[in-house]
Design an enzyme around this catalytic site. Structure first.
Site, short mmCIF file in Angstrom:
data_model
loop_
_atom_site.label_atom_id
_atom_site.label_comp_id
_atom_site.label_asym_id
_atom_site.label_seq_id
_atom_site.Cartn_x
_atom_site.Cartn_y
_atom_site.Cartn_z
CB CYS A 1 -4.57 10.88 11.23
SG CYS A 1 -3.22 9.81 11.61
NE ARG B 1 0.64 10.67 9.61
CZ ARG B 1 0.28 9.60 8.89
NH1 ARG B 1 -0.85 8.99 9.14
NH2 ARG B 1 1.04 9.17 7.91
N PRO B 2 2.14 16.99 10.79
CG PRO B 2 3.97 18.14 11.65
CD PRO B 2 3.07 16.96 11.92
CB ILE B 3 2.48 18.64 5.21
CG1 ILE B 3 1.64 19.91 5.17
CG2 ILE B 3 1.59 17.40 5.27
CD1 ILE B 3 0.93 20.10 3.82
CG ASP B 4 7.06 20.72 9.32
OD1 ASP B 4 8.16 20.86 9.88
OD2 ASP B 4 6.41 19.64 9.34
CG LEU B 5 9.90 18.04 7.57
CD1 LEU B 5 10.15 16.64 8.08
CD2 LEU B 5 11.18 18.90 7.69
CB ILE C 1 7.56 7.13 14.17
CG1 ILE C 1 8.82 6.26 14.05
CG2 ILE C 1 7.25 7.84 12.84
CD1 ILE C 1 10.07 7.02 13.64
CE LYS D 1 -1.56 1.79 3.94
NZ LYS D 1 -1.24 3.19 4.27
CG ASN D 2 2.39 2.65 3.50
OD1 ASN D 2 1.24 3.03 3.27
ND2 ASN D 2 2.81 2.36 4.71
CG ASP E 1 3.49 1.71 9.31
OD1 ASP E 1 3.79 1.91 8.12
OD2 ASP E 1 3.18 2.62 10.11
NE ARG F 1 -1.23 12.20 7.43
CZ ARG F 1 -1.10 13.53 7.52
NH1 ARG F 1 -2.10 14.26 7.91
NH2 ARG F 1 0.03 14.08 7.19
NE ARG G 1 -6.93 4.36 5.20
CZ ARG G 1 -5.86 4.62 5.96
NH1 ARG G 1 -5.95 4.50 7.29
NH2 ARG G 1 -4.73 5.00 5.41
C1 EPZ Z 1 4.41 6.99 5.79
O1 EPZ Z 1 3.66 8.12 6.25
C2 EPZ Z 1 3.43 5.82 5.81
N1 EPZ Z 1 2.28 6.14 5.00
C3 EPZ Z 1 2.97 5.53 7.23
O2 EPZ Z 1 2.17 4.35 7.21
C4 EPZ Z 1 4.18 5.25 8.10
O3 EPZ Z 1 3.77 5.08 9.43
C5 EPZ Z 1 5.15 6.45 8.03
O4 EPZ Z 1 5.51 6.70 6.66
C6 EPZ Z 1 6.43 6.20 8.80
O5 EPZ Z 1 7.06 5.05 8.39
C7 EPZ Z 1 2.37 6.04 3.64
O6 EPZ Z 1 3.39 5.75 3.06
C8 EPZ Z 1 1.11 6.31 2.87
P1 EPZ Z 1 6.45 10.48 7.73
P2 EPZ Z 1 4.27 9.59 6.16
O7 EPZ Z 1 6.33 11.76 6.98
O8 EPZ Z 1 5.19 9.71 5.02
C9 EPZ Z 1 6.79 13.84 11.07
C10 EPZ Z 1 0.37 2.93 7.72
O9 EPZ Z 1 -0.07 2.46 8.79
N2 EPZ Z 1 6.67 14.82 9.97
O10 EPZ Z 1 7.63 9.63 7.44
O11 EPZ Z 1 3.12 10.52 6.25
C11 EPZ Z 1 5.49 13.03 11.27
O12 EPZ Z 1 4.55 13.73 12.02
C12 EPZ Z 1 0.81 4.41 7.65
O13 EPZ Z 1 0.47 2.30 6.67
C13 EPZ Z 1 6.83 16.15 10.24
O14 EPZ Z 1 7.06 16.54 11.39
O15 EPZ Z 1 5.11 9.65 7.53
C14 EPZ Z 1 6.01 11.77 11.94
O16 EPZ Z 1 6.17 12.01 13.29
C15 EPZ Z 1 0.58 5.14 8.93
N3 EPZ Z 1 6.72 17.04 9.21
C16 EPZ Z 1 7.38 11.59 11.27
O17 EPZ Z 1 7.75 12.85 10.72
C17 EPZ Z 1 6.48 16.64 7.91
O18 EPZ Z 1 6.37 17.48 7.01
C18 EPZ Z 1 7.43 10.55 10.18
O19 EPZ Z 1 6.35 10.80 9.29
C19 EPZ Z 1 6.32 15.28 7.66
C20 EPZ Z 1 6.43 14.37 8.71
#
Ligand code: EPZ
Length: 416
Positions: free
Chosen positions: A111, A116-120, A324, A18-19, A302, A87, A394
């Protein structure tokens, strides 16, 4: 509805990831030419992404586990509600901005597992020269031209997976070279880079913390097979051990599951490689192990909830620390309904294992929590009713059919 107490036995074939499939589908927006993606799992998230791409103007055709996507002409803004709901759809931002030099996506809400901000993601788009504004729930990105740049993408809990994917995709059509530092190293990032390179991109270093993207004028169509789902595989492997069964997994990549299999072995589970497949079974009593979730190649967040159930059937105390996501213990109170003894201290859950579990009605809160409740239901005596299983659909393809084939008593029932 699950009737517990039956060890799982038999063989299961792992579906596409999925991911990985979500960013792969988004990447097809980078070219006017048709693309073909194989081994696409039948999941509601995949259907959502197909609807989102269609709302952007792409043609999406599914035949079994093959999806053909042709984004000959696309618009810069998609269906607000659809994008907001899932998301993972944030990963259309990079491809749209790169292809059209503008993009408008609805801001993904928080969620249950964290803010889960998107600042990065936004930092990455700005680094390539985009002007970014947030207005009325939308993220607006626009740029006359995108220019390659050096970007450090590490955040407070390490790299971002979809942030790395977004920047990698946006940089493919930018002018010059982009250097991504503190990039995520997940196998799904490598899978995406392989697909983009098959489309004519110039990406090197995927799978390491430093990725280099040399921009090209345009990309062409390509065909790609999705990697297997390492989280689905971890879920079945843990279910086999927790129910004291014996299951052979086909189509999984053990090299993507190092941390999970290592912790399972440490707990006393036997993992036997058989050619491309492997068999999971228990040899004697399990031992408690401590887990800390980390970015790849560390223990995946996960698989944290599922591993907690394995520790519940282990005599002794284990400590599971979630590094995480800040609120990814929603399953703890529901597992408590089945008789589990788990207390939370800050980022850690202290699991006192070896308690007798008995079936009860429980509520799923998110995708992986629901998988943990299903495993616990198969271990507990009596009947467990897991509600809100739309969370499961999902991310798990035909989970009840696959578990039934392994001997589980599991039935989809109308919610009363
Ligand atoms: C991916 O989400 C996966 N989803 C998630 O799987 C998985 O848990 C996660 O990576 C970590 O491995 C998909 O691929 C669709 P991140 P993603 O950005 O990319 C913080 C599942 O159960 N962060 O790597 O959204 C964030 O809040 C799902 O299948 C910022 O602070 O995760 C988190 O604490 C759940 N700012 C950490 O980084 C940002 O701009 C890692 O999140 C982006 C992220």
């Amino acid at each position: 509805m699950i009737k517990g107490g039956t060890p799982l036995h038999g063989e299961v074939t792992i579906s596409g990831a999925k991911n990985s499939v979500l960013p792969l589908m988004a990447a097809t927006l980078l070219t006017k030419e048709p693309c073909v993606i194989r081994r696409v799992p039948d999941l509601s998230d995949v259907k959502f992404m197909a609807q989102i791409l269609t709302s952007l103007g792409a043609q999406v055709k599914s035949e079994g586990s093959t999806v053909k996507i042709h984004a000959a002409k696309i618009t810069g803004h998609g269906d607000y509600d659809l994008i907001r709901k899932m998301r993972g759809s944030i990963c259309i931002l990079g491809p749209m901005l790169s292809r059209l030099k503008k993009a408008q996506v609805s801001l993904p809400g928080g969620c249950v597992i964290g803010a889960r901000p998107i600042d990065l993601h936004l930092k990455a788009m700005k680094a390539l020269g985009a002007k970014v504004t947030i207005e009325s729930g939308y993220v607006n990105c626009a740029a006359k031209r995108l220019v390659g740049s050096e970007v450090f993408l590490g955040g407070r809990s390490g790299p971002t997976v979809l942030g790395t994917a977004n920047l990698m995709m946006a940089a493919t059509l930018a002018e010059g070279v982009t250097l991504i530092e503190s990039a995520a190293c997940e196998p799904e990032v490598v899978d995406l880079a392989n697909f983009l390179n098959a489309m004519g991109a110039k990406i090197s270093g995927a799978g390491s913390p430093t990725i280099t993207v040399t921009g090209v004028k345009e990309l062409h169509g390509a065909e790609h097979e999705v990697i297997p789902d390492r989280v689905e595989a971890a879920t079945y492997a843990i279910a086999a051990a927790a129910t004291n069964g014996e299951v052979t997994l086909h189509g999984a990549r053990m090299d993507h599951m190092g941390a999970v299999l290592d912790k399972m072995r440490e707990a006393g589970v036997e993992i036997v490689r058989k050619g491309p497949s492997f068999t999971v079974r228990r040899k004697g009593a399990l031992k408690p192990v401590d887990i800390i979730t980390q970015p790849y190649a560390g223990f995946p967040t996960d698989a944290q909830a599922q591993m907690m159930v394995l520790m519940m059937v282990t005599n002794g105390i284990s400590i599971i620390t979630e590094r995480i996501f800040e609120s990814r213990f929603m399953h703890v109170s529901e597992l408590g309904r089945l008789g589990a003894d788990i207390s939370i201290e800050g980022p850690s859950a202290i699991v006192k294992g070896g308690r007798n579990l008995s079936g009860a009605p429980v509520m799923a809160s998110d995708l992986r929590a629901s998988a943990a409740l299903v495993i616990a239901g198969m271990v507990a005596k009596g009947k467990t009713l897991v509600k809100r299983i739309y969370h499961l659909d999902r991310g798990y393809e035909n989970i009840d059919a696959k578990l039934k084939k392994l001997g589980a008593f599991i039935e989809r029932v109308e919610e009363t």
